[in-house]
Design a protein around this motif. Sequence first.
Motif, mmCIF file in Angstrom:
data_model
loop_
_atom_site.group_PDB
_atom_site.id
_atom_site.type_symbol
_atom_site.label_atom_id
_atom_site.label_comp_id
_atom_site.label_asym_id
_atom_site.label_seq_id
_atom_site.Cartn_x
_atom_site.Cartn_y
_atom_site.Cartn_z
ATOM 1 N N ARG A 76 62.613 56.557 11.763
ATOM 2 C CA ARG A 76 61.929 57.267 10.680
ATOM 3 C C ARG A 76 61.347 58.610 11.122
ATOM 4 O O ARG A 76 60.556 59.202 10.391
ATOM 5 N N ASP A 77 61.724 59.078 12.311
ATOM 6 C CA ASP A 77 61.250 60.359 12.852
ATOM 7 C C ASP A 77 59.720 60.444 12.860
ATOM 8 O O ASP A 77 59.126 61.443 12.441
ATOM 9 N N ILE A 78 59.102 59.394 13.345
ATOM 10 C CA ILE A 78 57.646 59.356 13.470
ATOM 11 C C ILE A 78 57.305 59.586 14.933
ATOM 12 O O ILE A 78 57.831 58.900 15.814
ATOM 13 N N ALA A 103 51.450 57.646 9.609
ATOM 14 C CA ALA A 103 52.597 58.476 9.213
ATOM 15 C C ALA A 103 53.195 57.985 7.903
ATOM 16 O O ALA A 103 53.587 58.791 7.053
ATOM 17 N N LEU A 104 53.257 56.676 7.718
ATOM 18 C CA LEU A 104 53.801 56.144 6.468
ATOM 19 C C LEU A 104 52.871 56.445 5.308
ATOM 20 O O LEU A 104 53.328 56.720 4.199
ATOM 21 N N ALA A 108 50.828 59.022 5.059
ATOM 22 C CA ALA A 108 50.888 60.463 4.785
ATOM 23 C C ALA A 108 52.187 60.832 4.068
ATOM 24 O O ALA A 108 52.210 61.773 3.268
ATOM 25 N N GLY A 109 53.244 60.093 4.305
ATOM 26 C CA GLY A 109 54.543 60.385 3.725
ATOM 27 C C GLY A 109 54.678 59.938 2.278
ATOM 28 O O GLY A 109 55.568 60.360 1.569
ATOM 29 N N GLU A 110 53.777 59.119 1.806
ATOM 30 C CA GLU A 110 53.903 58.598 0.438
ATOM 31 C C GLU A 110 53.319 59.514 -0.590
ATOM 32 O O GLU A 110 52.513 60.323 -0.435
#
Length: 122
Positions: free
Chosen positions: A97-99, A117-118, A120-122
């Motif tokens: 997931r390129d984290i 990271a998940l 922030a991505g939502e």
Amino acid sequence: MRVQFTRAVASPTLAARPGQIVDLPDVQAQQRIDAGHAVAVGQPKPRLRDRLPGRRRTEPRTSAKESTVSQTRDGAGDGKALEKLTVDQLKEYADERDISLPDGGRKADLVAAIVAALSAGE
């Protein structure tokens, strides 16, 4: 079908002692097996959990990683499911997931970075 008797049986047509192996017609042999009087010889013995009603598993098991990945994709992954993964699995999950992860971080640090990271991505 060949069966080995597990207990003494006496009937007008058959008498058998425990441990005795007898060749019976398939229908009669299956009746004796179902009654618990005998077991099939030369065939694998069924496991107890397969013989109990309602204990058969019809759905294939999923690994912890597969269930965690599906939970996270559905938005239900809140870190608790990620904690079931190993450090290597967490690194692989983050790479997919390129984290970016902290260098030399412990498992808790990796989980926190992935969750952040998940979120922030939502």
